[in-house]
Write an enzyme that holds these catalytic residues in place. Sequence first.
Site, short mmCIF file in Angstrom:
data_model
loop_
_atom_site.label_atom_id
_atom_site.label_comp_id
_atom_site.label_asym_id
_atom_site.label_seq_id
_atom_site.Cartn_x
_atom_site.Cartn_y
_atom_site.Cartn_z
CB CYS A 1 38.16 33.03 8.66
SG CYS A 1 36.56 33.82 8.95
CG HIS B 1 44.60 40.43 8.92
ND1 HIS B 1 44.02 41.64 8.64
CD2 HIS B 1 43.66 39.76 9.65
CE1 HIS B 1 42.81 41.70 9.15
NE2 HIS B 1 42.55 40.58 9.78
CD GLU C 1 33.30 39.63 10.96
OE1 GLU C 1 34.46 39.63 11.39
OE2 GLU C 1 32.96 39.10 9.89
N GLY D 1 46.84 43.91 14.37
CA GLY D 1 45.45 44.22 14.72
C GLY D 1 44.64 42.99 15.06
#
Lengths: 660, 660
Positions: free
Chosen positions: A426, A147, A330, A198
């Site tokens: 998030c 990330h 998700e 990613g």
Amino acid sequence: MQMTENKLHLKHVEITSGFWQRYRDLVVKEVLPYQWQVMNDEADISISVDPQNNGQDKNSHAVANLKIAAGQQEGHHYGFPFQDTDVYKWLEAAAYSFNYHPDADLQKITDNLINLIADAQEDDGYLSTYFQIDAPERKFKRLQQSHELYTMGHYIEAGVAYYQATGNQKALDVATRMADCIDRNFGLEDGKIPGLDGHPEIELALTRLYEATQNDKYLKLAHYFLNQRGQDPEFFDKQIAIDGNSDERDIIRGMREPDLTYFLAAEPIKNQKVPQGHAVRVVYLCTGMAYVARYTGDQDLLDACHRFWTDLVRRQMYITGNIGSTTQGEALTYAYDLPNDTMYGETCASVGMAFFARQMLHLDAKGEYADVLEKELFNGALSGMSLDGKHFFYVNPLEADPVESQLNPDKSHVLTHRADWFGCACCPANLARLITSVDQYLYTVDGQTILSHQFIANQATFADELQITQTNNFPWEGNIHYAVKNPQEKAVKLGLRIPGWSPKFTLTVNGQVRTEVVQDGFIYLDIQAATTDIDLVLDMQVKLMQANNRVNADFGKVAIQRGPIVYAAEEADNPAPLWQYQVAADAKTTYHYEQSLLNGVGVITVAANKQAAMSDQQVLYAPVSTGVENSETELTLVPYYAWANRLNGQMSVWLNRQYH
Amino acid sequence: MQMTENKLHLKHVEITSGFWQRYRDLVVKEVLPYQWQVMNDEADISISVDPQNNGQDKNSHAVANLKIAAGQQEGHHYGFPFQDTDVYKWLEAAAYSFNYHPDADLQKITDNLINLIADAQEDDGYLSTYFQIDAPERKFKRLQQSHELYTMGHYIEAGVAYYQATGNQKALDVATRMADCIDRNFGLEDGKIPGLDGHPEIELALTRLYEATQNDKYLKLAHYFLNQRGQDPEFFDKQIAIDGNSDERDIIRGMREPDLTYFLAAEPIKNQKVPQGHAVRVVYLCTGMAYVARYTGDQDLLDACHRFWTDLVRRQMYITGNIGSTTQGEALTYAYDLPNDTMYGETCASVGMAFFARQMLHLDAKGEYADVLEKELFNGALSGMSLDGKHFFYVNPLEADPVESQLNPDKSHVLTHRADWFGCACCPANLARLITSVDQYLYTVDGQTILSHQFIANQATFADELQITQTNNFPWEGNIHYAVKNPQEKAVKLGLRIPGWSPKFTLTVNGQVRTEVVQDGFIYLDIQAATTDIDLVLDMQVKLMQANNRVNADFGKVAIQRGPIVYAAEEADNPAPLWQYQVAADAKTTYHYEQSLLNGVGVITVAANKQAAMSDQQVLYAPVSTGVENSETELTLVPYYAWANRLNGQMSVWLNRQYH
């Protein structure tokens, strides 16, 4: 397609909508201070109820990570490798808030935060506290799960926003140094990493930086990341083979398990027929695609934007705007697979869908994009936060039952009350930045054409002293008044959206009824007079809605909608179980506004047949029509966004249709 | 309650039912040879499609494990720690087959297998090949997951069955030595392990050994295991702390994660209000409870049996008899939580439910127990095997869609075609042993009362030359004829079951119509004549069934049942999607027997309204009643047990009810 010179560029929008003012004030008064406390580990919160907590405890440590990286504090990194993004999204939300609520005290904090971030940034522009503190030798070495570009992308967005709101040059400089660092490290040239992150985000962030700086380099780099996606399906595996193949080397546990579809990296974007994989990654990528396509005219990207949009909106979206049909990964699943109880519908995915819709409006003047944007603003995204601004949903189900969530592990990811915070946090700040920037979502200007595509009351000032004042009591009432001041009497085309939910409408211009043809969801008026008064009356009848009958989960069910607001039945208003109510297609409905309820909401009742619960002593299965007592009653419904602010009980958007 | 002296004990039952003869012959001709090949690693099978394979490849290695333990072969153990039970259940199935199909060749194999097992058994009676081969120092040290008593329990069952079928004393001796080993090691006395196995089975096995040997010790030991369950909730954790707390020490990966409810060990049985946890564990435990209660009269156990039965059957059972509402922990959830598509419904759980029902019939002469037993035999359990005897279901859904199983990971555990084999291969041989022993499930004898509770045609011979010959063409026809020969003219009470699905019936005794009162599901006839002819005519009308409206998942739906057979709509007969059909409560139905279809099945058609699929180009949600074309058609249904033997397509037991 080249960037259009916007003679009519938008200078400022002041939100005057009571509905949105309340939310925007709430973010200033409650959400921003609360989240700052949490990120500084000063809030007394519990995240133990969060099924996504992934083993995190209540400690955020996000600011501390930056302090450690800046050398101001000792210690290890704590949290996810993208923990920094909680701070950046909060910073971005704060930056937008200054546009409507200047606050010297808060700005002192954010200016100091910019200094801290600048101190944490390495000389070469790199900034990702996890790697700086605990794994400096592994920078850019495990991009499937690191990330790093996602994290820096979020800073770039925040830095640009902060610079634009406050003029703080350092905020922008940190962003450009980051982008330069990424540019030096990534690309197909010799010595660079021929890969990508990613998690998409850097693409849209770099394009935004390009907009702010007009430096082509950043647009090209964003384009590179889009073009490169899926070109080398072995890129992640090759990196992992070098970085270390054992589970212990994983930066996020289990992150190696999903296949490339999850990462949207199984094949080049132009070959991907439908959007699949992690829903938030999908909408972030789509936003970047549309953004880059706007400035490059890349036809493959434009085609992919339209292809993905159509599949998302017509085949994979819940009536509330939520997307993501499964908790596993998700993720999106496939066309018309929209279970209401085991679904995911992440708040961030709805926020990202709003980003995507806004970008699509720049590509084509189509009302459908604005319809979806409105759907997210008033339903799927907004549901992510409680009315007090201190509790949040990660998952937004359309059918929920606290007992089910507790006792059936297939639904344990579905919370029926919002959580204080999340281990992976998030969503809260993502929603905050959407709310504080909602003024940026109302108009799309192209040449001399202004699209006014939202009914959020506001006063907008454009170049040449052009001013549009929209007044209304939306979403509760459908009378929309526009007062246009055009003192220089410039020739302007004003596109007013006719929403998909209101095919019937009346339009009056300066008191004269007009019958304009709707073009792709807009009516266009030529405005040249110094003042023009427009009244648009939308259809605010309560509507019983059905899904396309390709959707198994919604067959034989109706949902209630009025204007853009999708309604939900809650146990707080209706004795459970909710599935024992049946609603006929022609059921009578009533609507009234209730000031004292849920900060003021429109309440709908719908006539319903209620079956009495059968005995729990009788056999479970019996021939039809034995022992069922029916009574005529009514269901009371409240807006979906406002559910779970009272009793922790059942909720359902879809209601059983009456059978015979 | 003491064991009743059964003057009228049952000597032999010959199954003459065409339906069951076919299945029993299939087991002899196909299933037993096929499974023997698989367990000897000689079959060319694929288990890659099995979502439960837990990383096992196609190698069973089950016989090889025994050979290694017996010193006849070198190597390591392979497979689950309970891999031995595949062999034992197969052996038990073979033993029963000798009762109706003596086979010298097969018996040579099984006699040799007994010798192998005896060679593998340690001097002290212990036998669990995993521990003997690869972890001898860990015997009985990690009972939460070791399955040692579960494994030995399965041998004890097989050994008793083999001894009873063939007179092989060695088979019984191995069992008694095992039981003696367990008795020496377990109990509350000093020096013994005050614990139990994480997976029930030993309780019912020891009671069976007690029946065969009349040695009280085994009944007491079984009773101990039931009494001890849940007494020390920390027992497993304490063992694990000593055996080693790291993940690597786990014998089955992830087995430490479920809480004690999964293991039915959170509290003593008498305190457990409702059955929860792993479904197969529940029914194995319940079977042991009822079995021990029969011989000990333990009132706490009797109460728990009735309490658990009621909750299972009236609140947690699918209409097909399947149980287990979630794949997570292969577990029960809670009352009325019966999703049809994400469910589990393990074949073994239905087999175990048949065991439990049989035991309950020994406690009380209630037709409800026999109704459930019949439901399992003709639906939930039988569905576990394909018509060719070589493919198996682990999971038995009531609604399935191959696309859904492939693309929505929440349903990836739901296979829509039976697999060759499973990494955890508990189900195939479990079903085989039920089929070969079905003759043991037809009568319950208590004192001078004979309950004839199944309509599976047979000829039964009792003591005193009493003979009951039942002839019928069940389950396709409802005319049941009983010819009773009672040459010694003993006074006998014959209880004939009136099934719950046939409240209407006619009864004729020696040509005279009788109107007997139904007592708890049975009518009782006094039989003293040398010959008696009885004709019972059951209601074989096609019935549209509904669930108790406390079941969310079935609300607004109907299922089709005829006699005991629950029907399913398959894509093989009906153009998909199946949810677009709607059936009215008064829909016309037809029934006919079709010899050429699926080895001969009754086929039902039901009038249905079919909605034409809406366009995939239109908006996903619209006001009701727009754009729906309806046509009158019919659905064709086949028995649930026979689904997935043709096209790999959608299937649904529950059909949408017609709405207006």
